[in-house]
Design an enzyme around this catalytic site. Structure first.
Site, PDB file in Angstrom:
ATOM      1  N   PHE A  58       0.974  -1.014  -0.006  1.00  0.00           N
ATOM      2  CA  PHE A  58       0.219  -0.040   0.243  1.00  0.00           C
ATOM      3  C   PHE A  58       0.742   1.069   0.180  1.00  0.00           C
ATOM      4  CE2 PHE A  58      -2.356   3.291   2.520  1.00  0.00           C
ATOM      5  CZ  PHE A  58      -2.998   3.702   1.761  1.00  0.00           C
ATOM      6  N   GLN A  59       0.992   1.947  -1.221  1.00  0.00           N
ATOM      7  CA  GLN A  59       1.053   3.401  -1.337  1.00  0.00           C
ATOM      8  C   GLN A  59       2.706   3.113  -1.353  1.00  0.00           C
ATOM      9  OE1 GLN A  59       0.005   6.236   2.148  1.00  0.00           O
ATOM     10  NE2 GLN A  59      -0.827   6.508   0.680  1.00  0.00           N
ATOM     11  N   LYS A 105       9.508   2.849   6.204  1.00  0.00           N
ATOM     12  CA  LYS A 105       8.766   2.639   7.465  1.00  0.00           C
ATOM     13  C   LYS A 105      10.178   1.519   8.717  1.00  0.00           C
ATOM     14  CE  LYS A 105       4.699   3.181  10.223  1.00  0.00           C
ATOM     15  NZ  LYS A 105       3.353   3.293   9.354  1.00  0.00           N
TER      16      LYS A 105
END
Lengths: 177, 574
Positions: free
Chosen positions: B111-112, B161
């Protein structure tokens, strides 16, 4: 095969970091230059890799591509190896149709070219040829009648010739700076 | 000391003396936004990531310090691609931090997720994907070094992240180790000497000053040099303000919409001294016919600019400021040895052109409002050191032509990429960097609609910029080309003067909104706007849609064929 005057061999020392090949290759396409062959490998220092790039370009665009390459942060040094000032080699693996009746001829050619049979099957042989690019071309032409199943070449790698006095890369012709 | 990757990143930005950053948080960058709460760095929350990028650019233009922006992965990263490309073309120092999906899932279409480093490779000076939190201080240090030295430019740091969440042992590198990056700053002595010799032989020299003058903080050196050799100076779109327009040697802007004298002086010159300029096609016109008799001295810090477009007679790689200072010394010593030609016939010729072919427009009494008139009135009412930003199109050319620039770093615009929508965010960034200065943006109605929402940011963050929309209800430059080169076939170019209602829109965003339709109201409205200091102001100037930008050198033609305003030619009886 005679030397193509538009072909220039660039020896590019780069930092051995992920993405360097992409940066270099993308720069060529972005600025509209053709790569004839490209070989990358480690050098004597772990930190660096060397790319040998054969470029198809005239002198003036070559100057621009070298300057643009130099702007890439991981590119450390670029030299052009002129055809008469370098030692060039290339490796080829070639698989030929070679049933038992022609094997003798193939083996003979292999010996003449100082090549090596590296694999043998029932109806085919794989041969390794190393040398200058035109030697590889000649070998390919001579074995073509047997039937080429598959062929792969590494692209040229090159080193400057060891001159009597000094080892040097010819600086790429650029405007004086 | 153990820090998380996120903490180390913020700490590293602090070590680089970052005072302000522009950004918008999201999933992948969340860990980095957390330690920001405890940081001394001011964060300005934008409404669109493109705004963050252009604000960073405007900040860098106005202050000379690198602009910093931080956004998340995927769509946020692609939204900041335009500002990166813009900054790359205009050599603006910027550091952009993007979040990335966790390293463990890179390549899985998470996602993204997008390949930010791959996408931005051709539009950044360099970029980095952080794979190990221990590398963060080194990479941040390298990023600022690369962005701000040599030919400046944008760089990007992509931080996954999980890397932001891992821990590392804090350190701060004392130096940067980039073996492939060593910009040349000093000019080659022999080249400097050759240049001085050419300078002392030239009878019709022109200094062709580009954006590099500003990047090198070389405005003072340029002035000293021009005065020493007595040569006229043209300032390109990127160099407006690098040499005062009021100076007797200043010829103003050359190029496609430059003034007649600047264009023609270059054409007739026998020596072009290019300082931090790059022979852009908008300056040279048809290359074969450009300055045919001129020898060229080309000073640029980027070796790749030498001979890229025009082959120089004397290339000098180096920092503009250092090289100009070296040139001054060498020229002085050359002058003491030989006699320098008398430039007065050349200057007289230039004065004649200036007299015969000035910039022209005609604000008729009671007639439709002329955009050039608005810009002149804005200039008259604003302090000398006001910073002016602009978008891209007709209004940009009129702003560059009719605003009088007296100081460096007072002009913020998108030159190379020509990014519509640049002015509102760039003006905000400039005002953040120079809160002591008045900041005006001259914008077009087309441009304004692309990024106007950042005025919400400006109101929320109390950044009182002033926007003058030259609203001609058209994509004006496109209309001009369709009128001149497409037989007046106006394809998809009309926008409407009152959809949207710019005053209401401004008010909805917390700004003061005003409208001017008559030339008689221009001055009083500008005065009102200049008195407002607690919020942004937007003035909707309804201008004459028929007005075109002149002079003009049509694309693909030589700079010998300057098209002047037909009205002026008529008036002069030519």
């Amino acid at each position: 095969m005679s030397v193509n005057p538009r072909h220039h061999i660039l020896s590019v020392l780069v930092e051995n970091k992920p993405g360097v090949l992409t940066r270099v290759a993308a720069l060529f396409s972005r600025r509209g230059f053709n790569i004839v062959s490209l070989a990358v490998g480690p050098t004597e220092e772990d930190r660096f890799s060397r790319m040998t790039i054969v470029v198809d370009a005239d002198e003036s665009p070559l100057e621009q591509i070298v300057k643009q390459l130099n702007k890439l942060i991981p590119v450390i040094k670029i030299g052009e190896i002129a055809h008469d000032e370098g030692v060039e080699r290339e490796l080829m693996l070639i698989t030929l149709k070679a049933t038992s009746d022609v094997r003798g001829q193939v083996t003979e050619l292999t010996a003449i070219f100082d090549a090596k049979i590296v694999d043998v099957g029932h109806e085919a042989m794989t041969i390794m040829v190393a040398g200058e690019a035109d030697k590889l071309d000649s070998f390919t032409e001579l074995v073509r009648p047997f039937g080429i199943v598959e062929q792969q070449r590494t692209g040229r790698i090159a080193m400057p010739k060891l001159a009597r006095q000094q080892v040097k890369l010819r600086a790429v012709k650029t405007a004086r700076t | 000391m153990k820090l998380t990757g996120a903490q180390a990143l913020i700490r590293s930005l602090e070590m680089e003396q970052v005072e302000v950053m522009f950004g918008l948080p999201g999933g992948a960058i969340l860990p980095v936004y957390d330690p920001l709460i405890d940081s001394s760095i001011r964060h300005i929350l934008v409404r669109h990531e493109q705004g963050a990028g252009h604000m960073a650019s405007g900040y860098a233009h106005a202050t000379g310090r690198p602009g910093v922006a931080m956004v998340t992965s995927g769509p946020a990263a692609t939204n900041i691609v335009t500002p990166l490309a813009d900054a790359y073309m205009d050599s603006v120092p910027m550091v952009v931090v993007t979040g990335q999906v966790p390293f463990s899932v890179i390549g899985t279409d998470a996602f993204q997720e997008c390949d930010t480093v791959g996408i931005t490779m051709p539009i950044t000076k360099h970029n980095w994907l952080i794979t190990n939190p221990q590398d963060i201080p080194t990479i941040v240090r390298e990023a600022f070094h690369v962005a701000t030295t040599g030919r400046p430019g944008p760089v990007l740091i992509d931080i996954p992240k999980d890397v932001a969440n891992m821990t590392m042992d804090w350190y701060w590198p004392e130096s940067v180790d980039l073996p492939g990056y060593k910009p040349t700053t000093k000019g080659h002595p022999k080249q400097i000497k050759d240049a001085a010799r050419l300078i002392c032989q030239a009878q019709r020299p022109v200094i062709y000053a580009g954006g590099g003058i500003l990047k090198a903080r070389a405005a003072e050196a340029l002035r000293a040099f021009a005065e020493l050799i007595g040569a006229p100076v043209v300032t390109t779109l990127m160099a407006r303000g690098s040499f005062p327009d009021s100076h007797e040697l200043c010829l103003g802007m050359p190029g496609m919409h430059g003034n007649y004298t600047a264009i023609t002086a270059m054409q007739k010159s026998d020596l072009l001294i290019a300082l931090g300029s790059r022979f852009d096609d908008r300056v040279t016109g048809k290359l074969d016919g450009f300055a045919p008799d001129a020898k060229v001295i080309h000073v640029d810090i980027d070796p790749a600019e030498q001979g890229k477009v025009r082959r120089p007679d004397v290339p000098i790689v180096g920092d503009c400021k250092i090289v100009i200072e070296e040139l001054i010394k060498a020229t002085k010593s050359e002058i003491s040895k030989t006699s320098k030609p008398d430039l007065s016939p050349w200057i007289a010729q230039i004065r004649q052109w200036q007299k015969d072919f000035p910039l022209y427009y005609n604000q008729e009494e009671g007639g439709l409002l002329k955009p050039q008139f608005v810009i002149e009135k804005l200039r008259e009412a604003a302090p000398d050191d006001t910073i002016l930003a602009s978008g891209v199109g007709q209004h940009q050319m009129w702003a560059s032509q009719h605003w009088k620039f007296e100081h460096p770093y007072t002009w913020v615009n998108s030159g190379g990429l020509g990014t519509m929508g640049y002015s509102v965010p760039a003006a905000i960034g400039a005002k953040v960097g120079r809160p002591d200065r008045m900041v005006w943006a001259v914008d077009g109605d087309g441009c304004f609609q692309m990024t106007a929402q950042e005025l919400v940011t400006a109101t929320a963050e109390k950044i009182p910029v002033k926007i003058a929309i030259l609203n001609n209800a058209y994509l004006g430059m496109v209309r001009q080309w369709q009128e001149l080169f497409y037989e007046e076939r106006y394809s998809e170019v009309y926008l409407s003067p009152d959809l949207p209602d710019y005053v209401k829109w401004a008010e909805a965003m917390g700004c003061v909104g005003m409208r001017v339709e008559d030339a008689g109201d221009v001055e009083t409205t500008i005065e009102k706007a200049n008195e407002i200091n607690d919020r942004p102001v937007v003035i909707d100037f309804r201008t004459d849609y028929r007005e075109k930008v002149y002079p003009m050198v049509a694309a693909g033609t030589s700079n010998d064929s300057v098209i002047l305003d037909p009205a002026m030619t008529e008036r002069a009886g030519r």
